[in-house]
Design a protein around this motif. Structure first.
Motif, PDB file in Angstrom:
ATOM      1  N   THR A 142       0.827  -1.204   0.000  1.00  0.00           N
ATOM      2  CA  THR A 142       0.000   0.000   0.000  1.00  0.00           C
ATOM      3  C   THR A 142       0.858   1.250   0.000  1.00  0.00           C
ATOM      4  OG1 THR A 142      -1.450  -1.262   1.403  1.00  0.00           O
ATOM      5  CG2 THR A 142      -2.008   1.017   1.066  1.00  0.00           C
ATOM      6  N   PHE A 145       2.494   2.083  -3.297  1.00  0.00           N
ATOM      7  CA  PHE A 145       1.530   2.623  -4.253  1.00  0.00           C
ATOM      8  C   PHE A 145       1.176   4.071  -3.930  1.00  0.00           C
ATOM      9  CE2 PHE A 145      -2.849   3.359  -5.564  1.00  0.00           C
ATOM     10  CZ  PHE A 145      -2.660   3.261  -6.918  1.00  0.00           C
ATOM     11  N   ILE A 146       0.877   4.340  -2.639  1.00  0.00           N
ATOM     12  CA  ILE A 146       0.510   5.710  -2.262  1.00  0.00           C
ATOM     13  C   ILE A 146       1.681   6.660  -2.520  1.00  0.00           C
ATOM     14  CG2 ILE A 146      -0.318   7.176  -0.397  1.00  0.00           C
ATOM     15  CD1 ILE A 146      -2.374   5.235  -0.912  1.00  0.00           C
ATOM     16  N   ILE A 149       1.555   8.072  -5.779  1.00  0.00           N
ATOM     17  CA  ILE A 149       0.535   9.118  -5.955  1.00  0.00           C
ATOM     18  C   ILE A 149       1.053  10.451  -5.442  1.00  0.00           C
ATOM     19  CG2 ILE A 149      -1.706   9.937  -5.159  1.00  0.00           C
ATOM     20  CD1 ILE A 149      -2.768   7.218  -5.281  1.00  0.00           C
ATOM     21  N   TYR A 152       3.732  13.499  -6.961  1.00  0.00           N
ATOM     22  CA  TYR A 152       3.458  14.662  -7.793  1.00  0.00           C
ATOM     23  C   TYR A 152       2.870  15.820  -7.002  1.00  0.00           C
ATOM     24  CZ  TYR A 152       4.021  11.201 -11.437  1.00  0.00           C
ATOM     25  OH  TYR A 152       4.529  10.225 -12.235  1.00  0.00           O
ATOM     26  N   ALA A 153       2.609  15.628  -5.711  1.00  0.00           N
ATOM     27  CA  ALA A 153       1.873  16.641  -4.954  1.00  0.00           C
ATOM     28  C   ALA A 153       2.808  17.549  -4.166  1.00  0.00           C
ATOM     29  CB  ALA A 153       0.903  15.957  -4.003  1.00  0.00           C
ATOM     30  N   LYS A 154       2.209  18.638  -3.683  1.00  0.00           N
ATOM     31  CA  LYS A 154       2.952  19.492  -2.751  1.00  0.00           C
ATOM     32  C   LYS A 154       2.852  18.893  -1.349  1.00  0.00           C
ATOM     33  CE  LYS A 154       0.299  22.769  -4.065  1.00  0.00           C
ATOM     34  NZ  LYS A 154      -0.475  23.999  -4.109  1.00  0.00           N
ATOM     35  N   ASN A 155       3.498  19.506  -0.380  1.00  0.00           N
ATOM     36  CA  ASN A 155       3.613  19.022   1.011  1.00  0.00           C
ATOM     37  C   ASN A 155       3.404  17.504   1.162  1.00  0.00           C
ATOM     38  OD1 ASN A 155       0.818  19.000   0.753  1.00  0.00           O
ATOM     39  ND2 ASN A 155       0.556  20.884   1.917  1.00  0.00           N
ATOM     40  N   LEU A 159       0.801  14.628   3.606  1.00  0.00           N
ATOM     41  CA  LEU A 159      -0.206  13.995   2.757  1.00  0.00           C
ATOM     42  C   LEU A 159      -0.074  12.474   2.796  1.00  0.00           C
ATOM     43  CD1 LEU A 159      -2.386  14.820   0.816  1.00  0.00           C
ATOM     44  CD2 LEU A 159      -0.754  14.730  -1.013  1.00  0.00           C
ATOM     45  N   ILE A 162      -1.808  10.783   5.673  1.00  0.00           N
ATOM     46  CA  ILE A 162      -3.257  10.986   5.535  1.00  0.00           C
ATOM     47  C   ILE A 162      -3.843  10.015   4.523  1.00  0.00           C
ATOM     48  CG2 ILE A 162      -5.025  12.615   4.774  1.00  0.00           C
ATOM     49  CD1 ILE A 162      -3.292  14.841   5.743  1.00  0.00           C
ATOM     50  N   LEU A 163      -3.116   9.807   3.401  1.00  0.00           N
ATOM     51  CA  LEU A 163      -3.635   8.920   2.366  1.00  0.00           C
ATOM     52  C   LEU A 163      -3.464   7.450   2.745  1.00  0.00           C
ATOM     53  CD1 LEU A 163      -2.634  10.444  -1.064  1.00  0.00           C
ATOM     54  CD2 LEU A 163      -4.706  10.695   0.195  1.00  0.00           C
ATOM     55  N   CYS A 164      -2.355   7.138   3.420  1.00  0.00           N
ATOM     56  CA  CYS A 164      -2.089   5.736   3.746  1.00  0.00           C
ATOM     57  C   CYS A 164      -3.044   5.204   4.797  1.00  0.00           C
ATOM     58  CB  CYS A 164      -0.659   5.583   4.261  1.00  0.00           C
ATOM     59  SG  CYS A 164       0.523   5.316   2.973  1.00  0.00           S
ATOM     60  N   PRO A 166      -6.333   5.603   5.836  1.00  0.00           N
ATOM     61  CA  PRO A 166      -7.638   4.972   5.546  1.00  0.00           C
ATOM     62  C   PRO A 166      -7.504   3.687   4.749  1.00  0.00           C
ATOM     63  CG  PRO A 166      -7.603   7.231   4.747  1.00  0.00           C
ATOM     64  CD  PRO A 166      -6.244   6.951   5.282  1.00  0.00           C
ATOM     65  N   ILE A 217      -0.760   5.631 -13.518  1.00  0.00           N
ATOM     66  CA  ILE A 217      -0.012   6.763 -12.956  1.00  0.00           C
ATOM     67  C   ILE A 217       1.309   6.943 -13.698  1.00  0.00           C
ATOM     68  CG2 ILE A 217       1.091   7.644 -10.884  1.00  0.00           C
ATOM     69  CD1 ILE A 217      -0.793   6.072  -9.244  1.00  0.00           C
TER      70      ILE A 217
ATOM     71  N   LEU B 128     -12.663   9.596   6.600  1.00  0.00           N
ATOM     72  CA  LEU B 128     -11.224   9.744   6.377  1.00  0.00           C
ATOM     73  C   LEU B 128     -10.890   9.695   4.890  1.00  0.00           C
ATOM     74  CD1 LEU B 128      -9.354   7.641   9.055  1.00  0.00           C
ATOM     75  CD2 LEU B 128      -9.497  10.086   8.845  1.00  0.00           C
ATOM     76  N   ALA B 132      -9.191  12.604   2.856  1.00  0.00           N
ATOM     77  CA  ALA B 132      -7.918  12.382   2.175  1.00  0.00           C
ATOM     78  C   ALA B 132      -8.026  12.776   0.710  1.00  0.00           C
ATOM     79  CB  ALA B 132      -7.515  10.916   2.300  1.00  0.00           C
ATOM     80  N   SER B 139      -3.704  19.629  -2.950  1.00  0.00           N
ATOM     81  CA  SER B 139      -2.259  19.766  -2.978  1.00  0.00           C
ATOM     82  C   SER B 139      -1.677  19.467  -4.347  1.00  0.00           C
ATOM     83  CB  SER B 139      -1.621  18.873  -1.924  1.00  0.00           C
ATOM     84  OG  SER B 139      -1.880  17.550  -2.227  1.00  0.00           O
ATOM     85  N   LEU B 140      -2.526  19.346  -5.358  1.00  0.00           N
ATOM     86  CA  LEU B 140      -2.025  19.159  -6.719  1.00  0.00           C
ATOM     87  C   LEU B 140      -2.383  20.383  -7.549  1.00  0.00           C
ATOM     88  CD1 LEU B 140      -3.197  15.501  -7.157  1.00  0.00           C
ATOM     89  CD2 LEU B 140      -0.842  16.200  -7.347  1.00  0.00           C
ATOM     90  N   LYS B 148      -6.632  12.618 -12.454  1.00  0.00           N
ATOM     91  CA  LYS B 148      -6.172  11.244 -12.579  1.00  0.00           C
ATOM     92  C   LYS B 148      -5.859  10.633 -11.210  1.00  0.00           C
ATOM     93  CE  LYS B 148      -2.676   9.884 -15.550  1.00  0.00           C
ATOM     94  NZ  LYS B 148      -1.236   9.888 -15.780  1.00  0.00           N
ATOM     95  N   LEU B 149      -5.109  11.377 -10.389  1.00  0.00           N
ATOM     96  CA  LEU B 149      -4.689  10.808  -9.119  1.00  0.00           C
ATOM     97  C   LEU B 149      -5.869  10.646  -8.156  1.00  0.00           C
ATOM     98  CD1 LEU B 149      -1.224  12.494  -8.602  1.00  0.00           C
ATOM     99  CD2 LEU B 149      -1.763  10.247  -9.463  1.00  0.00           C
ATOM    100  N   TYR B 153      -6.820   7.107  -6.616  1.00  0.00           N
ATOM    101  CA  TYR B 153      -6.871   6.864  -5.169  1.00  0.00           C
ATOM    102  C   TYR B 153      -8.253   6.384  -4.733  1.00  0.00           C
ATOM    103  CZ  TYR B 153      -6.484   7.348  -0.171  1.00  0.00           C
ATOM    104  OH  TYR B 153      -6.480   7.081   1.170  1.00  0.00           O
ATOM    105  N   PHE B 156      -8.497   2.759  -5.473  1.00  0.00           N
ATOM    106  CA  PHE B 156      -7.675   1.986  -4.541  1.00  0.00           C
ATOM    107  C   PHE B 156      -8.350   1.881  -3.176  1.00  0.00           C
ATOM    108  CE2 PHE B 156      -4.087   1.421  -1.635  1.00  0.00           C
ATOM    109  CZ  PHE B 156      -3.527   0.301  -2.206  1.00  0.00           C
TER     110      PHE B 156
END
Lengths: 220, 232
Positions: A142, A145-146, A149, A152-155, A159, A162-164, A166, A217, B128, B132, B139-140, B148-149, B153, B156
């Motif tokens: 996981t 993979f995250i 993602i 490509y993002a800021k901060n 992040l 936060i994404l991992c 859930p 991606i 959550l 998220a 943030s993109l 796309k992202l 997500y 997933f």
């Protein structure tokens, strides 16, 4: 077998800088000492220790696994990888590297726990090792993979967890429940099989989905 | 939304509001205008006409955003992404409303606002994921990467968390009405509700779905205008 060369590349880079491993191990050490300070002389119950163990493994791996894709994008070396090999090879290579890293982190925290906490008594060592193996497998799939993602993002760092979180809750909760069951003196075999099956199916589902989605991606 | 649908929505909502608060509770309901008094729930049982549709809509919104996300990945058409965002925002709102209303109900029925009941855990995970997704979006910078992202997500998250969001609350013991181990009430929706309660419940589901469609449509159009303004 090209993914093995990707893994080899990752290992070489890691041996040069030792950034990921050092960051994760120090993070683990700092957290364990913080827990020691907060408990003073009271020895926490085994159930509590089991929960803390997996939360620590989760967050320590968060501290380092995000690098898998972030540094490729930062240096611009992702284009080289794209020309050399396919998306699934890159993913499997990176994920194997992260798996080794997570295994290392889990063993390190395990040794720290054995060393510092008297109440941390290990029953059924073989089952526990199998659980650690599967757990770090799920966590690394996981988070690899995250990490692709958030590259490509800021901060990125905030992040990342936060994404991992859930996406990994089912895994973490089953790992904690299973571990409680394994460490208890008279455990029920059916329960253990049930939780192992949940964890194995989590690993399988997340691996297949990641391989498919990662190509989307990675493509452009 | 078509005008006759708005009128229909007005009538349905009026029926739901007036009947859910106006009907009396009695132990032996006689006639259409009395609800059965569910043991242990009493007046708090009226929440079913609002709380359940909200929770249902938050899941529907999640599926819609997933669906439009997949559509975007297939066609690379950014209007699908705007549709997905519109349902995402509304989904978060309904999810928050369901959580808050449910936890106020839990204060009276179970004695505490938050209990980590399997249902509460599952809606918390849903919250959550919504949070998220919105943080990821903000943030993109690049619109196409964003679309796309987010889609990737949400696919997933959809495949890795269904154990807990949709299956676990139904197979594990829980205090929530309608769970497997609920002995004194049993599955409320199927057996213990009277005919009139069931009718009002389904009217409420339809009314809330219409309301959702209207809100979604407005939100989608305003987001689309915003998007076009920023890109010209």
């Amino acid at each position: 077998m090209i993914f093995l060369s990707v893994l080899q590349k990752e290992l070489k880079i890691e041996f040069k800088s030792r950034y990921s491993l050092n960051a994760a191990l120090l993070f683990a050490l700092v957290s364990v000492s913080a827990i020691l300070f907060s408990f003073h002389e009271n020895s926490p119950s085994l159930q509590l220790m089991v929960g803390i163990y997996w939360v620590l493994v989760f967050f320590s791996s968060m501290a380092s696994l995000s690098r898998a894709f972030v540094y490729e994008i930062e240096r611009g070396s992702d284009y080289t990888l794209k020309t050399l090999t396919s998306a699934s090879n890159v993913f499997v290579g990176k994920f194997l590297f992260n798996h080794l890293l997570t295994l290392g982190i889990s063993f390190f925290i395990f040794i720290l726990f054995l060393f510092f906490f008297d109440s941390y008594k290990v029953n059924n060592f073989n089952y526990f090792m199998f659980e650690v193996l599967l757990g770090s497998l799920g966590i690394s799939i996981t988070s690899t993979f995250i990490s692709s993602i958030i590259a490509y993002a800021k901060n990125k760092n905030s992040l990342y967890s936060i994404l991992c979180f859930p996406a990994q809750i089912p895994l973490i909760v089953s790992l904690i429940k299973l571990n409680e069951e394994i460490f208890s003196a008279n455990f029920n075999n059916d329960d253990i099989v049930f939780y192992f099956l949940i964890i194995i199916s989590y690993c399988g589902i997340s691996f297949i989905i990641s391989i498919f989605l990662f190509e989307l991606i990675w493509e452009d | 939304m078509k005008n006759y649908l708005k009128v229909l929505l007005f009538f349905l909502m009026t029926i739901v509001l007036s009947s859910s608060f106006g009907f009396k509770l009695s132990d032996k309901p006689s006639g259409f205008f009395e609800f059965p008094n569910l043991k242990g729930l009493d007046d708090s049982a009226r929440i079913i006409f609002f709380h359940v549709p909200m929770a249902w809509l938050s899941v529907v919104a999640f599926f819609m955003s997933l669906y439009f996300g997949v559509k975007y990945l297939k066609n690379k058409d950014l209007t699908y992404d705007v549709k997905s965002l519109a349902s995402l925002q509304l989904g978060l709102m309904f999810c928050l409303l369901a959580t808050i209303s449910g936890s106020i109900w839990a204060k009276f029925a179970w004695g505490s606002f938050w209990h980590w009941d399997p249902r509460e855990t599952s809606i918390f995970i849903l919250l959550l994921i919504y949070g998220a997704l919105l943080v990821l979006r903000s943030s993109l910078d690049d619109a196409e990467k964003k679309a796309k992202l987010t889609a990737v997500y949400s696919i997933f998250a959809f495949f890795t968390t269904p154990f807990f969001v949709f299956i676990m609350p139904r197979i594990t013991d829980s205090l929530h009405p309608g769970s497997a181990g609920d002995n004194n009430l049993g599955p409320v929706v199927e057996f213990k509700m009277n005919l009139n309660m069931t009718i009002v419940f389904y009217i409420s589901l339809i009314a809330f779905s219409l309301l959702f469609y209207w809100l979604w449509n407005l939100n989608y159009r305003s987001l689309l205008l915003n998007y076009k303004k920023n890109n010209n």
